[in-house]
Design an enzyme around this catalytic site. Structure first.
Site, PDB file in Angstrom:
ATOM      1  CB  THR A   3      -0.867   0.011   1.274  1.00 40.52           C
ATOM      2  OG1 THR A   3      -1.645  -1.172   1.282  1.00 40.52           O
ATOM      3  CG2 THR A   3      -1.755   1.235   1.341  1.00 40.52           C
ATOM      4  N   GLY A  21       0.879  -4.024   4.266  1.00 42.86           N
ATOM      5  CA  GLY A  21       1.046  -5.438   4.574  1.00 42.86           C
ATOM      6  C   GLY A  21      -0.268  -6.161   4.388  1.00 42.86           C
ATOM      7  N   GLY A  25      -9.326  -4.729   2.469  1.00 43.19           N
ATOM      8  CA  GLY A  25      -8.311  -4.882   3.510  1.00 43.19           C
ATOM      9  C   GLY A  25      -8.334  -3.712   4.480  1.00 43.19           C
TER      10      GLY A  25
HETATM   11  N1  GLY Z   1      -2.800  -3.667   2.958  1.00 44.86           N
HETATM   12  C1  GLY Z   1      -3.556  -3.744   1.779  1.00 44.86           C
HETATM   13  C2  GLY Z   1      -4.516  -4.833   1.728  1.00 44.86           C
HETATM   14  O1  GLY Z   1      -4.366  -5.834   2.413  1.00 44.86           O
HETATM   15  O2  GLY Z   1      -5.456  -4.753   0.944  1.00 44.86           O
END
Ligand code: GLY
Length: 301
Positions: A149, A201, A179
């Protein structure tokens, strides 16, 4: 008053330079954070954000993004959004008011269209080819780990802290999967009196610990930005290992009201920082014998 920037992954280096220029010229933390993220959203060679992001199980590039103003605690967020250029700018447009701040799917798209946001099919030819190849190769499609991200935390001359995030989420994710990235408290949080934090993550792990809020809470309790980032990640990592036997990838950046920054991670991680005194710098972080080791990044960008 000082200014400062911290951003996740080396893909954000040029965005960090641009955000630094905005802040140096007395621009706002909000403009700096959103500009930094949207530069990454526009770059097709980055495969986990915006244009060129990897598709879901059905071949659609579906995006999440968030924004928070640390003065007012107002936030905006979009999730499962398809067909628009910049989720972070749409998220920012949702911060006014005390309702309708977090829109998903068709509702987010309708808002974006009615407010004139630029449309774009974010599936590049390269991403489509990779998707078609992997679809053939895999008998059963499972979500891949590609979840880097882009997160920016910014502090401006007025002492305002902001957080901004954007991702295409997991490659081959289930349609509708969201997420941590657009979720305040998990993917990002900003409070100009205490500090700001943002995560990258595996979203499902980060959500279990409300990781960004945990770090801001630790800063409120008197921990430094560095201590708070590492305490938040290390405690969640240990808890997940104890309860479930393993913990997936998590990295966290923090920024304190005095411009000092911190990083916690349980994997190899790169990030960039900028302030007036040091300019823009690129760093790597890794976990070595249980300790977070941070070094200047030595490879070419
Ligand atoms: N950290 C981004 C996701 O898991 O969608």
């Amino acid at each position: 008053m000082t200014w400062a920037v911290i951003a996740t992954w080396k893909m954000a280096f040029h965005g960090t330079e641009t955000a630094a220029g905005i802040l140096e010229n007395n621009g706002t933390a909000a403009d700096a954070a959103v500009t930094g993220v949207s530069l990454v959203e526009d770059e097709p060679s980055f495969h986990s954000v915006g244009y060129g992001g990897r598709p879901d199980r059905t071949g659609h590039v579906v995006l999440d993004g968030g924004f928070m103003d640390g003065d007012t605690l107002h936030f905006g967020a979009v999730a499962a959004l398809e067909g628009f250029r910049s989720p972070v700018n749409i998220a920012r447009s949702l911060i006014s008011g005390n309702a309708n701040n977090f829109l998903v799917g068709a509702g987010a798209a309708a808002w974006a269209e009615s407010h004139g946001f630029e449309k774009r099919d974010n599936l590049t030819e390269e991403a489509r080819e990779i998707y078609e190849r992997e679809k053939e190769r895999l008998k059963e499609l499972t979500a891949y780990d590609g979840h880097d991200t882009v997160c920016f935390l910014t502090l401006d001359h007025n002492g305002t802290l902001c957080a901004a995030t954007s991702t295409s989420g997991l490659f081959m994710k289930e349609p509708g999967r969201v997420g941590d990235t657009p979720v305040p408290g998990s993917g990002f949080y900003a409070d100009s009196e205490c500090g700001a934090a943002a995560a990258t993550g595996m979203g499902e792990e980060i959500l279990k610990g409300a990781l960004s809020y945990a770090a801001v809470f630790f800063m409120k309790e008197g921990y430094s930005a560095m201590e708070a980032a590492q305490k938040a990640v290390d405690e969640l990592d240990a808890k997940l290992k104890k309860r479930n036997g393993s913990a997936n990838a998590m990295s966290l950046i923090t920024l304190a009201p005095d411009g000092s920054w911190g990083v916690g991670t349980n994997v190899d991680f790169t990030f960039s920082t900028a302030d007036k005194e040091h300019g823009t710098q690129l760093w790597s972080a890794a976990k070595v014998n249980g300790k977070t080791v941070i070094k200047a990044y030595e490879k070419e960008i």
